[in-house]
Design an enzyme around this catalytic site. Structure first.
Site, PDB file in Angstrom:
ATOM      1  CG  HIS A   1      -1.297  43.044 -41.837  1.00  0.00           C
ATOM      2  ND1 HIS A   1      -1.748  41.704 -40.643  1.00  0.00           N
ATOM      3  CD2 HIS A   1       0.215  42.868 -41.407  1.00  0.00           C
ATOM      4  CE1 HIS A   1      -1.050  42.881 -39.836  1.00  0.00           C
ATOM      5  NE2 HIS A   1       0.636  43.170 -40.160  1.00  0.00           N
TER       6      HIS A   1
ATOM      7  CB  SER B   1      -1.270  46.366 -38.359  1.00  0.00           C
ATOM      8  OG  SER B   1      -0.089  47.851 -38.905  1.00  0.00           O
TER       9      SER B   1
ATOM     10  CG  ASN C   1      -1.180  43.853 -35.279  1.00  0.00           C
ATOM     11  OD1 ASN C   1       0.034  43.287 -34.857  1.00  0.00           O
ATOM     12  ND2 ASN C   1      -1.209  43.782 -37.094  1.00  0.00           N
TER      13      ASN C   1
ATOM     14  CD  GLU D   1      -4.283  39.269 -40.085  1.00  0.00           C
ATOM     15  OE1 GLU D   1      -4.638  39.104 -38.696  1.00  0.00           O
ATOM     16  OE2 GLU D   1      -3.265  40.520 -40.528  1.00  0.00           O
TER      17      GLU D   1
HETATM   18  N1  CAA Z   1      16.920  37.861 -43.581  1.00  0.00           N
HETATM   19  C1  CAA Z   1      16.986  36.939 -43.878  1.00  0.00           C
HETATM   20  N2  CAA Z   1      17.616  36.279 -42.691  1.00  0.00           N
HETATM   21  C2  CAA Z   1      16.919  36.174 -41.792  1.00  0.00           C
HETATM   22  C3  CAA Z   1      16.973  37.732 -41.317  1.00  0.00           C
HETATM   23  C4  CAA Z   1      16.581  38.962 -42.461  1.00  0.00           C
HETATM   24  N3  CAA Z   1      16.150  39.261 -42.662  1.00  0.00           N
HETATM   25  N4  CAA Z   1      16.432  38.173 -40.219  1.00  0.00           N
HETATM   26  C5  CAA Z   1      15.888  36.959 -39.336  1.00  0.00           C
HETATM   27  N5  CAA Z   1      16.957  35.718 -40.065  1.00  0.00           N
HETATM   28  C6  CAA Z   1      17.664  34.167 -40.286  1.00  0.00           C
HETATM   29  C7  CAA Z   1      18.530  33.843 -39.748  1.00  0.00           C
HETATM   30  O1  CAA Z   1      19.663  34.263 -40.963  1.00  0.00           O
HETATM   31  C8  CAA Z   1      18.698  32.369 -39.069  1.00  0.00           C
HETATM   32  O2  CAA Z   1      18.691  31.618 -40.016  1.00  0.00           O
HETATM   33  P1  CAA Z   1      19.221  29.593 -39.248  1.00  0.00           P
HETATM   34  O3  CAA Z   1      18.122  29.655 -38.455  1.00  0.00           O
HETATM   35  O4  CAA Z   1      18.726  30.011 -41.217  1.00  0.00           O
HETATM   36  O5  CAA Z   1      20.539  30.684 -39.643  1.00  0.00           O
HETATM   37  C9  CAA Z   1      16.969  32.785 -38.714  1.00  0.00           C
HETATM   38  O6  CAA Z   1      16.363  33.834 -39.410  1.00  0.00           O
HETATM   39  C10 CAA Z   1      17.339  33.274 -37.152  1.00  0.00           C
HETATM   40  O7  CAA Z   1      17.810  34.459 -36.809  1.00  0.00           O
HETATM   41  P2  CAA Z   1      18.744  35.188 -36.051  1.00  0.00           P
HETATM   42  O8  CAA Z   1      19.598  33.655 -35.531  1.00  0.00           O
HETATM   43  O9  CAA Z   1      19.758  36.485 -36.591  1.00  0.00           O
HETATM   44  O10 CAA Z   1      17.685  35.553 -35.197  1.00  0.00           O
HETATM   45  P3  CAA Z   1      16.723  34.525 -33.612  1.00  0.00           P
HETATM   46  O11 CAA Z   1      16.686  33.805 -34.503  1.00  0.00           O
HETATM   47  O12 CAA Z   1      16.424  36.116 -32.969  1.00  0.00           O
HETATM   48  O13 CAA Z   1      15.497  34.932 -35.141  1.00  0.00           O
HETATM   49  C11 CAA Z   1      14.270  36.529 -35.344  1.00  0.00           C
HETATM   50  C12 CAA Z   1      15.149  36.136 -35.144  1.00  0.00           C
HETATM   51  C13 CAA Z   1      13.248  35.682 -36.832  1.00  0.00           C
HETATM   52  C14 CAA Z   1      13.100  38.155 -35.748  1.00  0.00           C
HETATM   53  C15 CAA Z   1      12.549  36.010 -34.014  1.00  0.00           C
HETATM   54  O14 CAA Z   1      13.307  36.493 -33.043  1.00  0.00           O
HETATM   55  C16 CAA Z   1      11.793  36.377 -34.179  1.00  0.00           C
HETATM   56  O15 CAA Z   1      10.461  35.633 -34.957  1.00  0.00           O
HETATM   57  N6  CAA Z   1      11.046  37.027 -33.344  1.00  0.00           N
HETATM   58  C17 CAA Z   1       9.418  37.141 -33.353  1.00  0.00           C
HETATM   59  C18 CAA Z   1       8.514  38.280 -34.781  1.00  0.00           C
HETATM   60  C19 CAA Z   1       7.751  38.593 -34.723  1.00  0.00           C
HETATM   61  O16 CAA Z   1       6.816  37.334 -33.782  1.00  0.00           O
HETATM   62  N7  CAA Z   1       6.949  39.218 -36.060  1.00  0.00           N
HETATM   63  C20 CAA Z   1       5.434  39.345 -36.002  1.00  0.00           C
HETATM   64  C21 CAA Z   1       5.225  41.005 -35.342  1.00  0.00           C
HETATM   65  S1  CAA Z   1       3.699  41.209 -35.932  1.00  0.00           S
HETATM   66  C22 CAA Z   1       3.621  41.990 -37.449  1.00  0.00           C
HETATM   67  O17 CAA Z   1       4.754  42.125 -37.832  1.00  0.00           O
HETATM   68  C23 CAA Z   1       2.715  42.858 -37.166  1.00  0.00           C
HETATM   69  C24 CAA Z   1       2.181  43.529 -37.032  1.00  0.00           C
HETATM   70  O18 CAA Z   1       1.376  44.360 -38.128  1.00  0.00           O
HETATM   71  C25 CAA Z   1       2.623  44.623 -35.658  1.00  0.00           C
END
Ligand code: CAA
Length: 284
Positions: A141, A120, A191, A153
């Site tokens: 990434h 990251s 990041n 990325e």
């Molecule tokens: N596998 C399969 N499906 C999944 C899943 C998984 N692991 N996680 C979520 N889903 C699906 C759900 O089934 C749901 O599908 P539908 O829209 O078809 O119903 C959809 O994704 C939404 O999930 P939820 O309803 O359970 O929950 P949510 O609406 O809160 O979404 C989330 C969960 C997608 C994680 C959302 O909260 C989100 O986008 N959060 C931000 C995540 C983010 O910013 N990630 C980047 C972090 S930074 C990074 O990763 C870089 C680094 O280097 C640190």
């Protein structure tokens, strides 16, 4: 570059298991490597339940889901990766540990294999320097959770070849991802912007400006983020956030990237976020 048929992912945490899942869902044979057999078991369970979520939403047929699961083979032995076309490293965010792994992979992998890192924030150029094939080393990434998030990325090291870049971009696109491209500077694009925001949320909490709930609600409803920054930090892992802030602080040499003392203290206390059941919030 020859067609990519076999993908290997080293490290079976949240990111590694999600990347392995993507490979299998998009028709590749996948090796998932970890020396910790419990971690491999947790990864297999989480891949299986994630695939089931896709099936239950009709995004994937039951047969395709079962095929994907069958395509993933778990191993503790790096030697098994000699046939992999692309190896993606997704282990702990430590430059020394990653360099040691890249040096081992360089000896095991076939001559044409691409060695990618899901780091990251750590320098791809420095990871490449641990190998004899810097032209075939690249940053790939993924965002957490990899099966859902649309972005990959791609980071070119100083010597990454155009052929390696094109093959990596094509692989990400095969996984249905949108690609952005970054030069090799600390934190890359996402990041470099995200972590200072999360760090500032910690400062906002640390200096008593507001409660954690109000900080998160403010950013969720005020700026339409799916998660508030503190909730997101717990989701990513506070140890990961801290290590990225340290890479930004050292690599970009500016005090504005100094990690918030509260973030440091939580990590010292083992409050690493959701994976430990407690971080900024208590999930137990
Ligand atoms: N596998 C399969 N499906 C999944 C899943 C998984 N692991 N996680 C979520 N889903 C699906 C759900 O089934 C749901 O599908 P539908 O829209 O078809 O119903 C959809 O994704 C939404 O999930 P939820 O309803 O359970 O929950 P949510 O609406 O809160 O979404 C989330 C969960 C997608 C994680 C959302 O909260 C989100 O986008 N959060 C931000 C995540 C983010 O910013 N990630 C980047 C972090 S930074 C990074 O990763 C870089 C680094 O280097 C640190």
């Amino acid at each position: 570059m020859a067609e990519i048929k076999t993908l290997a992912v080293v490290g079976s945490g949240q990111m590694g298991s999600g990347i392995a899942q993507l490979g299998a869902m998009y028709g590749l044979d996948v090796w998932l490597v970890d020396t910790d057999s419990d971690a491999l078991l947790r990864a297999t369970n989480s891949i299986s339940s994630s695939i089931q979520r896709f099936v239950s939403k009709s995004h994937l047929s039951q047969a395709a889901g079962s095929d994907a699961l069958r395509r993933i083979k778990c191993t503790a032995n790096l030697e098994d990766l000699h046939s992999a076309d692309v190896i993606i490293e997704a282990i702990v965010e430590s430059e020394n540990v990653k360099k040691k792994l890249f040096s081992e992979l360089d000896k095991i992998a076939k001559a044409s294999a691409i060695l990618a890192s899901n780091t990251s924030s750590i320098s791809i150029t420095r990871l490449a320097s641990a190998t004899s094939r810097p032209r075939q080393v690249i940053g790939m990434h993924f965002m957490n959770p990899p099966p859902i998030m649309k972005l990959v990325e791609i980071v070119r090291g100083a010597d990454t070849s155009e052929e390696t870049f094109s093959a990596t971009k094509a692989l990400a696109e095969r996984f249905g991802k949108i690609v952005i491209c970054s030069q090799d500077y600390s934190g890359f694009i996402v990041n470099r912007i995200l972590m200072p925001m999360i760090n500032e949320a910690f400062f906002t909490l640390y200096t008593g400006v507001a409660t954690k709930e109000d900080i998160d609600t403010g950013m969720k409803l005020g700026t339409n983020h799916p998660m508030g920054p503190l909730e997101l930090a717990d989701f990513i892992g506070l140890d990961v956030c801290l290590s990225i802030m340290r890479v930004l602080h050292v690599g970009l040499g500016d005090n504005k990237y100094a990690p918030c003392p509260l973030l440091v203290q939580y990590v010292d206390a083992g409050r690493l976020g959701r994976k430990r059941g407690i971080g900024v919030y208590d999930y137990r």
